[in-house]
Scaffold this motif. Structure first.
Motif, PDB file in Angstrom:
ATOM      1  N   GLY A   1     -13.889  30.031   2.713  1.00 28.39           N
ATOM      2  CA  GLY A   1     -14.860  30.998   2.228  1.00 28.39           C
ATOM      3  C   GLY A   1     -15.037  30.827   0.731  1.00 28.39           C
ATOM      4  N   PRO A   2     -14.945  31.913  -0.035  1.00 27.07           N
ATOM      5  CA  PRO A   2     -15.122  31.794  -1.493  1.00 27.07           C
ATOM      6  C   PRO A   2     -13.879  31.291  -2.213  1.00 27.07           C
ATOM      7  CG  PRO A   2     -14.725  34.080  -0.886  1.00 27.07           C
ATOM      8  CD  PRO A   2     -14.814  33.318   0.408  1.00 27.07           C
ATOM      9  N   THR A   3     -12.751  31.182  -1.499  1.00 25.63           N
ATOM     10  CA  THR A   3     -11.486  30.804  -2.130  1.00 25.63           C
ATOM     11  C   THR A   3     -11.356  29.288  -2.203  1.00 25.63           C
ATOM     12  OG1 THR A   3     -10.407  32.798  -1.286  1.00 25.63           O
ATOM     13  CG2 THR A   3      -8.973  30.999  -2.028  1.00 25.63           C
ATOM     14  N   VAL A   4     -11.128  28.777  -3.403  1.00 25.95           N
ATOM     15  CA  VAL A   4     -10.888  27.348  -3.600  1.00 25.95           C
ATOM     16  C   VAL A   4      -9.400  27.100  -3.414  1.00 25.95           C
ATOM     17  CG1 VAL A   4     -11.015  25.401  -5.188  1.00 25.95           C
ATOM     18  CG2 VAL A   4     -12.820  27.136  -5.185  1.00 25.95           C
ATOM     19  N   ALA A   5      -9.035  26.425  -2.324  1.00 20.50           N
ATOM     20  CA  ALA A   5      -7.626  26.150  -2.047  1.00 20.50           C
ATOM     21  C   ALA A   5      -7.167  24.855  -2.699  1.00 20.50           C
ATOM     22  CB  ALA A   5      -7.390  26.076  -0.537  1.00 20.50           C
ATOM     23  N   LEU A   6      -8.058  23.853  -2.783  1.00 20.36           N
ATOM     24  CA  LEU A   6      -7.781  22.596  -3.464  1.00 20.36           C
ATOM     25  C   LEU A   6      -9.064  22.112  -4.130  1.00 20.36           C
ATOM     26  CD1 LEU A   6      -5.660  20.593  -0.828  1.00 20.36           C
ATOM     27  CD2 LEU A   6      -4.806  21.660  -2.931  1.00 20.36           C
ATOM     28  N   HIS A   7      -8.942  21.575  -5.346  1.00 18.21           N
ATOM     29  CA  HIS A   7     -10.112  21.041  -6.038  1.00 18.21           C
ATOM     30  C   HIS A   7      -9.757  19.687  -6.632  1.00 18.21           C
ATOM     31  CE1 HIS A   7     -13.751  20.856  -8.453  1.00 18.21           C
ATOM     32  NE2 HIS A   7     -12.996  20.532  -9.496  1.00 18.21           N
ATOM     33  N   ASP A   8     -10.339  18.619  -6.086  1.00 18.25           N
ATOM     34  CA  ASP A   8     -10.204  17.272  -6.631  1.00 18.25           C
ATOM     35  C   ASP A   8      -8.730  16.889  -6.830  1.00 18.25           C
ATOM     36  OD1 ASP A   8     -11.140  14.830  -7.539  1.00 18.25           O
ATOM     37  OD2 ASP A   8     -11.251  15.494  -9.626  1.00 18.25           O
ATOM     38  N   VAL A   9      -7.930  17.075  -5.769  1.00 20.92           N
ATOM     39  CA  VAL A   9      -6.497  16.791  -5.840  1.00 20.92           C
ATOM     40  C   VAL A   9      -6.211  15.391  -5.309  1.00 20.92           C
ATOM     41  CG1 VAL A   9      -4.232  17.394  -4.869  1.00 20.92           C
ATOM     42  CG2 VAL A   9      -5.766  19.186  -5.719  1.00 20.92           C
ATOM     43  N   SER A  10      -5.417  14.638  -6.053  1.00 20.41           N
ATOM     44  CA  SER A  10      -5.010  13.298  -5.633  1.00 20.41           C
ATOM     45  C   SER A  10      -3.487  13.212  -5.607  1.00 20.41           C
ATOM     46  CB  SER A  10      -5.575  12.234  -6.576  1.00 20.41           C
ATOM     47  OG  SER A  10      -6.998  12.216  -6.516  1.00 20.41           O
ATOM     48  N   LEU A  11      -2.977  12.410  -4.689  1.00 21.79           N
ATOM     49  CA  LEU A  11      -1.534  12.238  -4.537  1.00 21.79           C
ATOM     50  C   LEU A  11      -1.275  10.838  -3.988  1.00 21.79           C
ATOM     51  CD1 LEU A  11       1.421  13.503  -4.363  1.00 21.79           C
ATOM     52  CD2 LEU A  11       0.850  13.984  -1.968  1.00 21.79           C
ATOM     53  N   THR A  12      -0.330  10.141  -4.591  1.00 18.89           N
ATOM     54  CA  THR A  12       0.069   8.822  -4.115  1.00 18.89           C
ATOM     55  C   THR A  12       1.581   8.791  -3.951  1.00 18.89           C
ATOM     56  OG1 THR A  12      -1.786   7.728  -5.237  1.00 18.89           O
ATOM     57  CG2 THR A  12       0.093   6.347  -4.597  1.00 18.89           C
ATOM     58  N   VAL A  13       2.049   8.484  -2.748  1.00 18.49           N
ATOM     59  CA  VAL A  13       3.480   8.428  -2.454  1.00 18.49           C
ATOM     60  C   VAL A  13       3.827   6.997  -2.060  1.00 18.49           C
ATOM     61  CG1 VAL A  13       5.384   9.363  -1.103  1.00 18.49           C
ATOM     62  CG2 VAL A  13       3.447  10.834  -1.700  1.00 18.49           C
ATOM     63  N   ARG A  14       4.764   6.402  -2.794  1.00 21.80           N
ATOM     64  CA  ARG A  14       5.127   5.006  -2.587  1.00 21.80           C
ATOM     65  C   ARG A  14       6.204   4.872  -1.512  1.00 21.80           C
ATOM     66  NH1 ARG A  14       1.012   2.276  -4.842  1.00 21.80           N
ATOM     67  NH2 ARG A  14       0.488   3.167  -6.886  1.00 21.80           N
TER      68      ARG A  14
ATOM     69  N   ALA B   1       0.835  -1.198   0.000  1.00 25.10           N
ATOM     70  CA  ALA B   1       0.000   0.000   0.000  1.00 25.10           C
ATOM     71  C   ALA B   1       0.870   1.249   0.000  1.00 25.10           C
ATOM     72  CB  ALA B   1      -0.916  -0.002   1.227  1.00 25.10           C
ATOM     73  N   PRO B   2       0.390   2.357  -0.606  1.00 26.67           N
ATOM     74  CA  PRO B   2       1.140   3.609  -0.569  1.00 26.67           C
ATOM     75  C   PRO B   2       1.344   4.080   0.868  1.00 26.67           C
ATOM     76  CG  PRO B   2      -0.650   3.714  -2.161  1.00 26.67           C
ATOM     77  CD  PRO B   2      -0.863   2.469  -1.362  1.00 26.67           C
ATOM     78  N   VAL B   3       2.461   4.762   1.106  1.00 25.18           N
ATOM     79  CA  VAL B   3       2.687   5.359   2.421  1.00 25.18           C
ATOM     80  C   VAL B   3       1.592   6.365   2.727  1.00 25.18           C
ATOM     81  CG1 VAL B   3       4.216   6.884   3.724  1.00 25.18           C
ATOM     82  CG2 VAL B   3       5.166   4.977   2.429  1.00 25.18           C
ATOM     83  N   VAL B   4       1.255   7.179   1.742  1.00 30.96           N
ATOM     84  CA  VAL B   4       0.133   8.106   1.884  1.00 30.96           C
ATOM     85  C   VAL B   4      -0.587   8.191   0.552  1.00 30.96           C
ATOM     86  CG1 VAL B   4       1.484  10.173   1.286  1.00 30.96           C
ATOM     87  CG2 VAL B   4      -0.582  10.407   2.669  1.00 30.96           C
ATOM     88  N   GLN B   5      -1.910   8.296   0.627  1.00 33.91           N
ATOM     89  CA  GLN B   5      -2.712   8.443  -0.579  1.00 33.91           C
ATOM     90  C   GLN B   5      -3.847   9.421  -0.310  1.00 33.91           C
ATOM     91  OE1 GLN B   5      -4.640   4.881  -2.198  1.00 33.91           O
ATOM     92  NE2 GLN B   5      -4.094   5.604  -4.244  1.00 33.91           N
ATOM     93  N   ALA B   6      -3.880  10.491  -1.098  1.00 38.28           N
ATOM     94  CA  ALA B   6      -4.977  11.457  -1.052  1.00 38.28           C
ATOM     95  C   ALA B   6      -5.794  11.270  -2.322  1.00 38.28           C
ATOM     96  CB  ALA B   6      -4.441  12.879  -0.962  1.00 38.28           C
ATOM     97  N   VAL B   7      -7.100  11.176  -2.178  1.00 38.08           N
ATOM     98  CA  VAL B   7      -7.973  10.924  -3.326  1.00 38.08           C
ATOM     99  C   VAL B   7      -9.075  11.976  -3.372  1.00 38.08           C
ATOM    100  CG1 VAL B   7      -9.529   9.293  -4.451  1.00 38.08           C
ATOM    101  CG2 VAL B   7      -7.521   8.443  -3.204  1.00 38.08           C
ATOM    102  N   GLY B   8      -9.126  12.748  -4.456  1.00 34.79           N
ATOM    103  CA  GLY B   8     -10.200  13.701  -4.675  1.00 34.79           C
ATOM    104  C   GLY B   8     -10.342  14.743  -3.582  1.00 34.79           C
ATOM    105  N   VAL B   9      -9.233  15.208  -3.044  1.00 35.39           N
ATOM    106  CA  VAL B   9      -9.275  16.134  -1.905  1.00 35.39           C
ATOM    107  C   VAL B   9      -9.698  17.532  -2.357  1.00 35.39           C
ATOM    108  CG1 VAL B   9      -7.858  17.341  -0.205  1.00 35.39           C
ATOM    109  CG2 VAL B   9      -7.618  14.870  -0.519  1.00 35.39           C
ATOM    110  N   GLY B  10     -10.641  18.104  -1.638  1.00 36.56           N
ATOM    111  CA  GLY B  10     -11.076  19.474  -1.882  1.00 36.56           C
ATOM    112  C   GLY B  10     -11.055  20.279  -0.602  1.00 36.56           C
ATOM    113  N   LYS B  11     -10.766  21.570  -0.720  1.00 39.79           N
ATOM    114  CA  LYS B  11     -10.726  22.459   0.451  1.00 39.79           C
ATOM    115  C   LYS B  11     -11.029  23.880   0.007  1.00 39.79           C
ATOM    116  CE  LYS B  11      -9.857  23.405   4.808  1.00 39.79           C
ATOM    117  NZ  LYS B  11     -10.685  22.838   5.902  1.00 39.79           N
ATOM    118  N   ARG B  12     -11.948  24.520   0.748  1.00 32.81           N
ATOM    119  CA  ARG B  12     -12.294  25.920   0.490  1.00 32.81           C
ATOM    120  C   ARG B  12     -12.107  26.726   1.761  1.00 32.81           C
ATOM    121  NH1 ARG B  12     -15.771  26.441  -4.227  1.00 32.81           N
ATOM    122  NH2 ARG B  12     -16.245  28.547  -3.523  1.00 32.81           N
TER     123      ARG B  12
END
Length: 497
Positions: free
Chosen positions: A16-29, A3-14
């Protein structure tokens, strides 16, 4: 499959009105060094805050070794999985190395066994090859050693995934080589790194995979060996042919007068330095962090007092260690550390831009909000500062935009001499280009520029580069130098050694 050490799937973060992350994925082996790159404001810091348990996602998920990330309230669980070593050391300077290593870990019975604490600290550092005395106050350590102490502290809590956030920003080339060698050793022991840097050549030197974020979105993930530098820059900027063009130099005007004259200057970390900068000329200072180059520039600006020698502007000698006198004489400065020396972070853009000219804007240095707002608005336009308006606090800005504010303030008095100390440190590719374009502009206006930098791309703007080593000027290179020539001079080796 492991398994990956860390895996982010479809991460979103706002926020207020500011979109800081939109549908971000990351896989670190496991066991890899994975680069995370992108322009300032691309979303890297937000993603790191989520991966380290400082912020919650609005959408998507994060897992470690196939298991869901713990709740944010479970700090011990997060610390056993991941740690971040930031550009600015997160140690308590007054406490010893041993105390920092075991900070916030209650002893049994509430009593600290100091002899046992020091022994355990020594064993921990020895196990990872960190050679520092455990009784040394952390504030007395080099930046390099502080980073290794922070890494050892994270490893002692069980974390095997380390985020390195701009770890080389304040290191010289030799310290960077040692850091990279230590990273490779730790990878062989099963440690995994997420490596964040604006220096793309470092990505190719120490990383096996790279992920690019742009405008809060995931753009690409690829093996480093399969993506070229131009393609990587294009992914970061969203433009084709994103690599900067070669720098050309217009010849100095015939009879250009000498503006800045430094004569036999000595001080903390340097000795008997002499240099001259003419109108419309850029003179670079190169060397390791221990060369004395920063101290020379800070003495020219009045941040330090020399032990001998003089600084003169257009023939007039300045008082020693007097910033106000340097300002009045026509010297503007972008200091080495924008957070502690260049900005009042809680204040607005317009307040920061006008700090050096309040005496010109009203009686007793009192300027009306309307006047400050007008200058702030002009700075947004002149320097390409991305902000909601001149009233926005500079603490809200990305690193590149903060640096543009520092530069705007330095030039607001229309100085005759501009001292730039690491002007592009910690900024993204496009912000770097914008800042260096301002260097070209002020040269064309006839100002004298003293440019101190660890970046070869910055120094290419110079008509001449003086190399300092051991506190003394040891070489001078005129425009057109090769990387090998300059680096050999900085490191004190021959081209064929």
């Amino acid at each position: 499959m492991i398994a990956p050490v860390v895996q982010a799937v479809g991460v979103g973060k706002r926020y207020g009105p500011t979109v800081a992350l939109h549908d971000v994925s990351l896989t670190v082996r496991p066991g890899e060094s994975h680069a995370l790159v992108g322009r300032n404001g691309a979303g890297k810091s937000t993603l790191v805050s989520i991966l380290t348990g400082l912020s919650a996602t609005d959408s998507g998920s994060v897992s470690f070794s196939g298991e869901p990330a713990p709740p944010l309230s479970k700090k011990d669980a997060w610390q056993s999985r991941v740690a971040c070593v930031y550009q600015h050391a997160m140690v308590v300077p007054q406490l010893s190395v041993a105390e920092n290593l075991f900070l916030n870990r209650p002893a049994r019975g509430g009593l600290i066994g100091w002899k046992k604490l020091r022994r355990q600290a020594r064993e921990l550092l020895d196990s990872w090859g960190v050679r520092v005395a455990v009784d040394t106050p952390a504030g007395e350590l080099s930046i390099e050693d502080r980073q290794f102490v922070e890494i050892a502290r994270a490893l002692s809590r069980g974390a095997r995934f380390i985020v390195l956030d701009e770890p080389t920003a304040q290191l010289d080339s030799q310290a960077i080589e040692r850091l990279f060698a230590r990273m490779r050793q730790m990878q062989q022991s099963g440690i995994t790194f997420l490596f964040i840097s604006h220096h793309l050549h470092e990505v190719y030197e120490v990383c096996q995979a790279v992920t690019v974020l742009r405008d809060a979105r995931h753009v690409l993930t690829a093996p480093v060996e399969k993506i070229g530098r131009a393609e990587l820059v294009d992914a970061m900027t969203g433009e084709q042919d994103g690599l900067p063009a070669a720098v050309t130099h217009a010849p100095l005007a015939v009879g250009a007068g000498e503006v800045l004259t430094v004569t036999a200057l000595s001080g903390d970390g340097f000795r008997d330095v002499s240099l001259q900068v003419r109108r419309g000329e850029v003179v670079g200072l190169a060397g390791s962090n221990a060369s004395g180059k920063h101290q020379v520039a800070e003495t020219v600006y009045g941040l330090r007092a020399p032990t001998a020698g003089t600084v003169a502007v257009e023939g007039k000698t300045l008082p020693s260690g007097d910033i106000a006198a340097a300002l009045q004489a026509g010297i503007g400065c972008v200091p080495r550390d924008r957070h502690h020396q260049g900005l009042v972070l809680a204040h607005s853009i317009m307040d920061n831009v006008t700090l050096s000219v309040l005496d010109r804007m009203g009686r007793c240095g009192i300027a009306t909000p309307r006047a400050r707002r007008a200058r702030g608005t002009r700075a947004l336009s002149d320097y390409g500062i991305v902000a909601t308006g001149p009233e926005q606090p500079v603490s809200d800005l990305s690193g590149g935009n903060q640096q543009k504010v520092v530069l705007a303030r330095a030039l607001e008095r229309d100085p005759r001499v501009v001292v730039l100390i690491n002007p592009t440190a910690g900024v993204d590719v496009k912000s770097k280009e914008a800042l260096l374009a301002v260097v070209d502009r002020v040269r064309a206006e006839g100002k004298a520029v003293l440019l101190v930098s660890d970046e070869l791309d910055d120094l290419r703007r110079a008509d001449r580069v003086l190399v300092l080593r051991g506190g003394a000027v040891v070489a001078e290179h005129r425009a057109g130098w090769s990387d090998g020539e300059l680096v050999a001079g900085i490191e004190g080796v021959g081209r064929h050694d």
